[in-house]
Design an enzyme around this catalytic site. Structure first.
Site, PDB file in Angstrom:
ATOM      1  N   LEU A  39       0.826  -1.221   0.000  1.00 43.10           N
ATOM      2  CA  LEU A  39       0.000   0.000   0.000  1.00 43.10           C
ATOM      3  C   LEU A  39       0.851   1.259   0.000  1.00 43.10           C
ATOM      4  CD1 LEU A  39      -2.555  -1.160   2.712  1.00 43.10           C
ATOM      5  CD2 LEU A  39      -3.053  -0.812   0.278  1.00 43.10           C
ATOM      6  N   ARG A  41       5.153   2.878   1.184  1.00 43.20           N
ATOM      7  CA  ARG A  41       6.385   2.649   1.936  1.00 43.20           C
ATOM      8  C   ARG A  41       7.082   3.958   2.221  1.00 43.20           C
ATOM      9  NH1 ARG A  41      10.430  -0.981   0.461  1.00 43.20           N
ATOM     10  NH2 ARG A  41       8.952  -2.460  -0.441  1.00 43.20           N
ATOM     11  N   LYS A  43      10.856   5.422   4.542  1.00 43.28           N
ATOM     12  CA  LYS A  43      12.256   5.060   4.718  1.00 43.28           C
ATOM     13  C   LYS A  43      12.450   3.798   5.542  1.00 43.28           C
ATOM     14  CE  LYS A  43      15.625   8.702   4.473  1.00 43.28           C
ATOM     15  NZ  LYS A  43      16.228   9.787   5.196  1.00 43.28           N
ATOM     16  N   ALA A  45       9.730   1.775   6.773  1.00 49.01           N
ATOM     17  CA  ALA A  45       8.530   0.955   6.906  1.00 49.01           C
ATOM     18  C   ALA A  45       7.946   0.646   5.548  1.00 49.01           C
ATOM     19  CB  ALA A  45       7.486   1.695   7.746  1.00 49.01           C
ATOM     20  N   VAL A  47       4.072  -0.792   4.095  1.00 50.58           N
ATOM     21  CA  VAL A  47       2.707  -1.096   4.528  1.00 50.58           C
ATOM     22  C   VAL A  47       2.063  -1.989   3.469  1.00 50.58           C
ATOM     23  CG1 VAL A  47       0.463  -0.123   5.166  1.00 50.58           C
ATOM     24  CG2 VAL A  47       2.566   1.128   5.719  1.00 50.58           C
ATOM     25  N   LYS A  62       1.646  -2.571   8.907  1.00 51.00           N
ATOM     26  CA  LYS A  62       2.815  -1.694   8.779  1.00 51.00           C
ATOM     27  C   LYS A  62       4.023  -2.408   9.375  1.00 51.00           C
ATOM     28  CE  LYS A  62       4.604   2.960   9.542  1.00 51.00           C
ATOM     29  NZ  LYS A  62       4.335   4.347   9.895  1.00 51.00           N
ATOM     30  N   ASP A 156       4.044  15.264  11.849  1.00 43.70           N
ATOM     31  CA  ASP A 156       4.312  14.865  10.463  1.00 43.70           C
ATOM     32  C   ASP A 156       3.003  14.852   9.671  1.00 43.70           C
ATOM     33  OD1 ASP A 156       5.980  14.189   8.376  1.00 43.70           O
ATOM     34  OD2 ASP A 156       6.072  12.057   8.863  1.00 43.70           O
TER      35      ASP A 156
HETATM   36  P1  ADP Z   1       5.971   5.914   6.843  1.00 42.03           P
HETATM   37  O1  ADP Z   1       6.324   6.111   8.269  1.00 42.03           O
HETATM   38  O2  ADP Z   1       6.899   5.015   6.137  1.00 42.03           O
HETATM   39  O3  ADP Z   1       5.697   7.198   6.098  1.00 42.03           O
HETATM   40  P2  ADP Z   1       3.097   5.475   6.864  1.00 42.03           P
HETATM   41  O4  ADP Z   1       2.448   5.006   8.110  1.00 42.03           O
HETATM   42  O5  ADP Z   1       2.907   6.898   6.492  1.00 42.03           O
HETATM   43  O6  ADP Z   1       4.623   5.071   6.908  1.00 42.03           O
HETATM   44  O7  ADP Z   1       2.611   4.554   5.662  1.00 42.03           O
HETATM   45  C1  ADP Z   1       3.152   4.735   4.360  1.00 42.03           C
HETATM   46  C2  ADP Z   1       2.020   4.763   3.360  1.00 42.03           C
HETATM   47  O8  ADP Z   1       1.303   3.509   3.409  1.00 42.03           O
HETATM   48  C3  ADP Z   1       0.953   5.816   3.643  1.00 42.03           C
HETATM   49  O9  ADP Z   1       1.329   7.082   3.131  1.00 42.03           O
HETATM   50  C4  ADP Z   1      -0.243   5.217   2.920  1.00 42.03           C
HETATM   51  O10 ADP Z   1      -0.149   5.414   1.521  1.00 42.03           O
HETATM   52  C5  ADP Z   1      -0.074   3.714   3.191  1.00 42.03           C
HETATM   53  N1  ADP Z   1      -0.814   3.345   4.424  1.00 42.03           N
HETATM   54  C6  ADP Z   1      -0.393   3.503   5.693  1.00 42.03           C
HETATM   55  N2  ADP Z   1      -1.313   3.096   6.579  1.00 42.03           N
HETATM   56  C7  ADP Z   1      -2.368   2.658   5.851  1.00 42.03           C
HETATM   57  C8  ADP Z   1      -3.671   2.153   6.191  1.00 42.03           C
HETATM   58  N3  ADP Z   1      -4.030   1.994   7.468  1.00 42.03           N
HETATM   59  N4  ADP Z   1      -4.514   1.840   5.187  1.00 42.03           N
HETATM   60  C9  ADP Z   1      -4.148   2.015   3.892  1.00 42.03           C
HETATM   61  N5  ADP Z   1      -2.941   2.509   3.508  1.00 42.03           N
HETATM   62  C10 ADP Z   1      -2.053   2.821   4.470  1.00 42.03           C
HETATM   63 MG    MG Z   2       4.101   8.532   6.207  1.00 44.17          MG
END
Ligand code: ADP
Ligand code: MG
Length: 350
Positions: A39, A41, A43, A45, A47, A62, A156
Site C-alpha cells: 500500500l 512505503r 524510509k 517501513a 505497509v 505496517k 508529520d
Molecule cells: P511511513 O512512516 O513510512 O511514512 P506510513 O504510516 O505513512 O509510513 O505509511 C506509508 C504509506 O502507506 C501511507 O502514506 C499510505 O499510503 C499507506 N498506508 C499507511 N497506513 C495505511 C492504512 N491503514 N490503510 C491504507 N494505507 C495505508
Molecule cells: Mg508517512
C-alpha cells in the site's frame, strides 16, 4: 544527521514512549493473514494490505524495521505503537488491532483505509469542490484536536499521512503515521523532531520549541494544497523550501487563488503565521466560518455563513460574514508543484 538526545533516566531517545498494552505476538503473520499487495512505503517501513483468513476482514500491516542505519531502533517502533494506543478512541485516527514481531520488524495491524492518501486529491487534475475540502479539513481538525487533548503532537501531518476510508466519493479521513509523534511534557521542551521540509513549521526549522501549534501550521499547508493543487512552500531545492517556510513566503496572488473562496484564504492565512502563539488552536479552527458554509449547489442564494457569534469563534476569526461565491465548482488544472515522496525522502531526516 545525529541530533539524537538520550533521556538520562530511561536511556531511550528523548520523549519516546515505551509502555504498550496490545500483546505482541511472535506468531508469523502469514498463519492468520494472507498478505497481499503493497500500500505504501517510507524510509523505515512498508505497509501491505492483508486479509484475516478467519474473518475475511482487510487490514493494513505496517512493517516497521527494527534496525535502521545500522542501529537498534526497536524503541522507535514500540513508541509508534504506544502513541497509536494513546490516540485511539477517535474515529479520525487509524485504529491499531494487533501487533506481531519478527526478527526484522515490528508489524502493526491497522485499520485499512481503502481510499488512499488525500495527496492524490491534491495532485489530481480535477480538484475537489471546496465543500468537500472543508469536510476533510474539519475531520482532520477533529483528529488533531483529539490528539492535542491527549497531549500528543503528530509533527508529520501531510497529505500522504491523511488517508480516506474510500476514494469515490471521498470517504472519511484517518490520520496515520505516528513515527514522529510525541507526548508533550515527556522530554522537557521539544525542539528536535524533524518532519518533511515542505510541511514543517518555521519553529521546527529554527529549533525553537515545538507545541501543538506546530501541527496547526501543517493543517494550513494541507488546506492550501487541497484548494489550489499547489504546495505553498516547495522550492526548487531544500534550501529554497527552508527559506520559503522561514519567511512564510506564500503565494496569495490572484493567479494562485483565483478560484478559491475568500473564507478559505482567510482560514489559511490565519494558520500560516510565523509565531506559533498567534495560530488558532484546533478547537478554534473548528469554529472558522469557512468550515461551516452551505455547499453552493444546495444554496442558490449568496453563500450564507454562520454568524460568528453563533459558534463562539472568539476574536481570532474576525472574518467577513459573507463570502463571495467563488467556489471550485468546475474542473480546472493548475501547474503542479509537487515533488514525489521519494524525492522529499525526508521523514525525520533533513
Ligand atoms: P511511513 O512512516 O513510512 O511514512 P506510513 O504510516 O505513512 O509510513 O505509511 C506509508 C504509506 O502507506 C501511507 O502514506 C499510505 O499510503 C499507506 N498506508 C499507511 N497506513 C495505511 C492504512 N491503514 N490503510 C491504507 N494505507 C495505508
Ligand atoms: Mg508517512
Amino acid at each position: 544527521m545525529s541530533r539524537r538526545r538520550l533521556d538520562s533516566r530511561s536511556g531511550l531517545p528523548a520523549g519516546l514512549l515505551a509502555e504498550t498494552q496490545t500483546p505482541i505476538s511472535s506468531e508469523p503473520l502469514e498463519i492468520a493473514y494472507e498478505v497481499t499487495g503493497e500500500l505504501g512505503r517510507g524510509k523505515f517501513a512498508v505497509v501491505k494490505r492483508c486479509v484475516e483468513k478467519s474473518s475475511g476482514k482487510e487490514f493494513a500491516a505496517k512493517f516497521l524495521r527494527k534496525r535502521r542505519r545500522g542501529r537498534d531502533c526497536r524503541a522507535e517502533a514500540v513508541h509508534e505503537m504506544a502513541v497509536l494506543e494513546l490516540a485511539r478512541n477517535s474515529p479520525r485516527v487509524v485504529n491499531l488491532y494487533a501487533a506481531h514481531e519478527t526478527d526484522h520488524d515490528l508489524v502493526l495491524l491497522l485499520e485499512y483505509a481503502a481510499g488512499g492518501e488525500i495527496f492524490d486529491l491534491c495532485v489530481s487534475e480535477e480538484l475537489l469542490p471546496e465543500a468537500q475540502v472543508t469536510r476533510l479539513i474539519r475531520q482532520t481538525l477533529e483528529g488533531v484536536q483529539h490528539l492535542h487533548q491527549n497531549q500528543l503532537v503528530h509533527l508529520d501531518l501531510k497529505p500522504q499521512n491523511i488517508l480516506l476510508t474510500s476514494l469515490a466519493p471521498p470517504g472519511d479521513i484517518k490520520i496515520v503515521d505516528f513515527g514522529l509523534a510525541r507526548r508533550l511534557g515527556t522530554a522537557g521542551e521539544l525542539r528536535e523532531i524533524l518532519g518533511t521540509p515542505e510541511y514543517v513549521a518555521p519553529e521546527v526549522l529554527n529549533y525553537e520549541p515545538i507545541t501543538t501549534a506546530t501541527d496547526l501550521w501543517s493543517v494550513g499547508v494541507i488546506a492550501y494544497m487541497l484548494v489550489t493543487g499547489e504546495s505553498p512552500f516547495l522550492g526548487d531545492d531544500k534550501q529554497e523550501t527552508y527559506l520559503n517556510v522561514s519567511q512564510v513566503n506564500v503565494d496569495y496572488s490572484r493567479d494562485a487563488l483565483s478560484r478559491v473562496s475568500e473564507l478559505a484564504v482567510d482560514f489559511i492565512r490565519k494558520l500560516l503565521v510565523k509565531a506559533p502563539e498567534d495560530r488558532p488552536s484546533a478547537a478554534e479552527c473548528l469554529s472558522h466560518p469557512w468550515l461551516w458554509q452551505q455547499p453552493p449547489c444546495l444554496n442558490p442564494e449568496p453563500v450564507l455563513v454562520r454568524p460568528v457569534r453563533e459558534r463562539s469563534c472568539g476574536a481570532k476569526w474576525a472574518v467577513p460574514l459573507e463570502d463571495k461565491e467563488n467556489f471550485l465548482d468546475s474542473p480546472h488544472s493548475h501547474p503542479k508543484r509537487f515533488r514525489l515522496e521519494e524525492d522529499t525522502a525526508g521523514d525525520g531526516d533533513f
